[in-house]
Every structure is written in structure tokens, then in C-alpha cells.
Motif scaffolding. Structure first.
Motif, short mmCIF file in Angstrom:
data_model
loop_
_atom_site.label_atom_id
_atom_site.label_comp_id
_atom_site.label_asym_id
_atom_site.label_seq_id
_atom_site.Cartn_x
_atom_site.Cartn_y
_atom_site.Cartn_z
N ASP A 32 50.24 32.20 51.42
CA ASP A 32 50.75 31.28 52.44
C ASP A 32 51.42 30.04 51.84
O ASP A 32 52.06 29.29 52.57
CB ASP A 32 49.60 30.84 53.36
N TYR A 35 55.30 29.24 52.54
CA TYR A 35 55.91 28.68 53.73
C TYR A 35 56.59 27.33 53.46
O TYR A 35 57.63 27.03 54.05
CB TYR A 35 54.87 28.51 54.84
N ARG A 110 56.60 37.45 56.30
CA ARG A 110 56.38 36.00 56.28
C ARG A 110 57.65 35.18 56.14
O ARG A 110 57.63 33.97 56.37
CB ARG A 110 55.44 35.64 55.11
N ARG A 113 58.97 32.27 58.40
CA ARG A 113 58.22 31.01 58.49
C ARG A 113 58.43 30.11 57.27
O ARG A 113 57.81 29.06 57.15
CB ARG A 113 56.73 31.29 58.67
#
Length: 246
Positions: A32, A35, A110, A113
Motif C-alpha cells: 500500500d 499509493y 491498485r 489509487r
């Protein structure tokens, strides 16, 4: 007195170094993190580029009568001499291609984003182009898998490989059956079509820059060049995708 003077700074030092006794959190970035870090996101996609099976010279002629290697440890020579095993398989494309597709699927799930740029239009263009690259790479890797691992079953059916379009994790089913050869070809064509919808035939090409400027209404040539210009020569382009389709 000297003992106390020694103990006090020692105690303070130990108190400030508690991670000597309690292991600190590992300095590994999670997925993550991409992002808010476009370079990290690009690294996920770049993993696909690093696994291209023809990226280096294999010298597989030594597995034929055309050449002989003096290196007794050469994996092709060992395979030709009867040591072709699961642990020594220089012809294998399954491992690297499957790994590349896993990273590509992680990226595709992903990339919408990711903060690609402060300029919103440029950010959207970067997102579109990177996704198109990912689709193109997935089509290419499925092509290599199909080339190396497709075949007929005992009852005469022509099968391809399992089509994976989502990232796997520890809870995934790793025993999914092979898709048919035709289904694999159609999956390759779908990915290629999505890639060709965005990718330029050649990065920096003047005609392509104009086409892309028209595609992104309101975009300046400076913005288009920032995303699709000469700086990205060497990445997968429309020309390469068309070559695989051919």
C-alpha cells in the motif's frame, strides 16, 4: 563513587536502546506504500519487465548438436546429457512468467489509487499509460506461457494455461484447471486491445503525440510529452504489442 558515575550513564544508554532487547519493526515497505509513492508503484510494474525470458542470451545451442560447452556445470549441457530435472530445467518459463503476472495483477488492482503527479491531467495520463503497459506485459507473458506449456490431453483436447487476472494470496485456490488454448488466445487479445487503446506506436513520435493530445482534451503538448515522450523509449509500445499479436 566511580562505580555510580559509571552506572548512571550506562543505565541511561540502555534505557534509550530498548530495541536492543525488543526487536524493532522490520523496515519493509508494504504494497500500500505505492499509493503515495509513484516510484514505488513503478517498481511493482518494473518487476514484470525484469522477468522477460529473452532479456539475456541463453546460449541454448549447447543443448543441440550445433554447439558444445566446456562448462560442465552449464544447465543446458546437463539437460542434454540426461540431467533434465525439475531442479535443473533451463527451458523453464513457468516460474518467471507466473511471478511476473502476479506482480502485474497486483499493480493493476491498485494503480488507480496511486498519486502519479500533482497535475491531475498528467496523473491520469500516467495512470492510463502504466495500466496499458501492464496489460501489454500480461499479454506477452501469457504468450510465452502458452508457447512453452500448452499441449494436448490424452483425449485430444488442446489446453493452454490457467488464466489469472487477479493477484493471488495465501487463501487463493492454487489448483485451478487449465483454460483451453482458445480461451488463452482470447485473453491475450483482450489485454493487447486494452494496451493498444492507449500506448503510442512509438514513444515520442510526432503523429502519436498529436493523437494523444486529441485523446486528452485540453492537454498541452508539454503534458503529453511528459508522459509519452522520448524518455520512455525502451518500454513496451504499440509496435511491440502488434508484433506479439502477429
Amino acid at each position: 563513587m566511580k562505580k555510580y558515575l559509571f552506572i548512571i550513564p550506562l543505565a541511561a544508554m540502555l534505557a534509550s536502546c530498548d530495541d536492543l532487547f525488543e526487536p524493532a519493526i522490520e523496515n519493509n515497505l508494504g504494497i500500500d506504500h505505492m499509493y503515495n509513492n509513484a516510484q514505488y508503484a513503478e517498481g511493482i510494474l518494473a518487476n514484470g519487465y525484469t522477468r522477460i525470458p529473452i532479456a539475456s542470451y541463453s546460449f541454448n545451442e549447447v543443448a543441440t548438436d550445433d554447439a558444445v560447452s566446456n562448462d560442465t556445470g552449464n544447465s543446458y549441457r546437463k539437460a542434454a546429457a540426461g540431467s533434465w530435472t525439475a531442479d535443473n530445467n533451463p527451458f523453464d518459463r513457468w516460474t518467471q512468467c507466473k511471478s511476473a503476472i502476479q506482480y502485474i495483477n497486483m499493480f493493476l488492482e491498485r494503480c488507480d489509487r496511486v498519486h502519479w503527479a500533482d497535475d491531475e491531467l498528467v496523473s491520469q495520463m500516467f495512470c492510463d499509460r502504466e495500466k496499458a503497459e501492464a496489460y501489454a506485459l500480461r499479454a506477452m507473458y501469457n504468450y510465452f506461457l502458452l508457447e512453452s506449456h500448452a499441449g494436448y490431453t490424452s483425449d485430444g483436447r488442446l489446453l493452454g494455461v490457467p488464466i489469472l487476472e487477479t493477484a493471488e494470496d495465501q487463501s487463493s485456490n492454487f489448483n485451478i484447471p487449465r483454460n483451453t488454448f482458445e480461451e488463452c488466445v482470447e485473453a491475450i487479445r483482450r489485454d493487447a486491445a486494452m494496451a493498444l487503446d492507449v500506448l503510442p506506436w512509438e514513444y515520442g513520435n510526432a503523429e502519436e503525440m498529436t493523437r494523444l493530445q486529441n485523446r486528452y482534451s485540453g492537454a498541452s503538448m508539454t503534458q503529453v510529452t511528459r508522459v509519452f515522450g522520448d524518455n520512455f523509449c525502451g518500454r513496451i509500445s504499440g509496435r511491440v504489442v502488434e508484433a506479439f499479436l502477429a
